[in-house]
Design an enzyme around this catalytic site. Sequence first.
Site, PDB file in Angstrom:
ATOM      1  N   GLU A  25       7.031   3.145  -0.532  1.00 55.97           N
ATOM      2  CA  GLU A  25       8.127   4.121  -0.421  1.00 55.97           C
ATOM      3  C   GLU A  25       9.089   3.889   0.679  1.00 55.97           C
ATOM      4  O   GLU A  25       8.626   2.976   1.738  1.00 55.97           O
ATOM      5  CB  GLU A  25       7.611   5.394  -0.497  1.00 55.97           C
ATOM      6  CG  GLU A  25       6.756   5.833   0.760  1.00 55.97           C
ATOM      7  CD  GLU A  25       6.721   7.369   0.954  1.00 55.97           C
ATOM      8  OE1 GLU A  25       8.008   7.933   1.112  1.00 55.97           O
ATOM      9  OE2 GLU A  25       5.690   7.983   0.886  1.00 55.97           O
ATOM     10  N   LYS A 159      -0.436  15.531   2.074  1.00 54.78           N
ATOM     11  CA  LYS A 159      -0.226  15.777   3.337  1.00 54.78           C
ATOM     12  C   LYS A 159      -0.982  17.135   3.655  1.00 54.78           C
ATOM     13  O   LYS A 159      -0.807  18.000   2.887  1.00 54.78           O
ATOM     14  CB  LYS A 159       1.156  16.011   3.581  1.00 54.78           C
ATOM     15  CG  LYS A 159       1.727  14.653   3.990  1.00 54.78           C
ATOM     16  CD  LYS A 159       3.445  14.862   3.742  1.00 54.78           C
ATOM     17  CE  LYS A 159       3.572  15.331   2.277  1.00 54.78           C
ATOM     18  NZ  LYS A 159       5.094  15.588   2.225  1.00 54.78           N
TER      19      LYS A 159
END
Length: 308
Positions: A25, A159
């Site tokens: 990404e 995360k």
Amino acid sequence: MTVPLDLHPDVRAALAEDRPVVALESTLITHGLPYPTNLQTALAMEQAIRDHGATPATVAVLDGRIRVGLELADIERLIELGPEQVRKCSRRDLPLVVGLKGHGATTVAGTMIVAHMAGIDVFATGGIGGVHRGHPQDISADLVELGRTPVAVVCSGAKSILDLPLTLEVLETQGVPVIGYGTDELPAFYSRSSGLPVDLRIESPAEAAAIIDARSTLGLPQGILITVPVPAEHELPAEAAEQAIAEATRIADEQGITGKAITPFVLGKVLELTGGRSRDANTALLVNNAAVAAQIAVALAERRLTGR
Ligand code: PSU
Ligand code: MN
């Protein structure tokens, strides 16, 4: 209009010859990490993929063209343009940047879409988006994308600034298997364990490849999440990480930060609060995940070559 999809010559050749390719990404380059860590990490991830016998394909949108595989100059350009001129590109954003010939850095969702378009099965990143703490209606488009796009995402969980139990619930609803690579527990990004169980533990790239292949044989549309803990020597102690995250989230709430600005803001604050230690963990897990993803892509290519 035909899809403005530009495959880098190395990526095109690898795909044409059924050689392993790993997508990467670009949001973590433009929005996730500070300079020069972002440049160093992007290049280190690409190198780790090459070192393990696969071809890296970093995804971004430049001048309205979707690019799969970037040159150093392209990565530098994304960094120079910065978050003001490069849109953080999830599913909803792709038509905006392509239509108006803008620039975009793809998130997990955006990168999955492009990887699938290009015929890439494996993608490496740090952490996927998830359900935000205290904002259970803020569900990252990454989770929905994982439910509908058949790409294997190698990461260190969501995360840890997110609500991990709720994130796992949404993944279950979306039909996404959460696999632990050498772990029984969902990794907590900066730390190795979260206390939350994964759906299945595997130990080898061959097992990951078998599962990816089975998903494809069954004709199921969802992605597969392969979670890899941060290497032990770079782990941030769970307590220190948790304290910094709680404090950063509190400050974000206090300042009324919302939507797509939350992730970059909280990550930046965590970095400050841990005196930079979160950066070591972050870059170490990114490079390690790239290496694991390459091994999985190699195993998948071998499996397909030998027909088993
Ligand atoms: N993990 C990081 N830094 C990041 C991201 C993940 O350590 O910048 C990015 C990824 O691109 C992920 C996105 O897809 O954040 C999720 O954003 P949101 O929560 O707005 O969906
Ligand atoms: Mn969000």
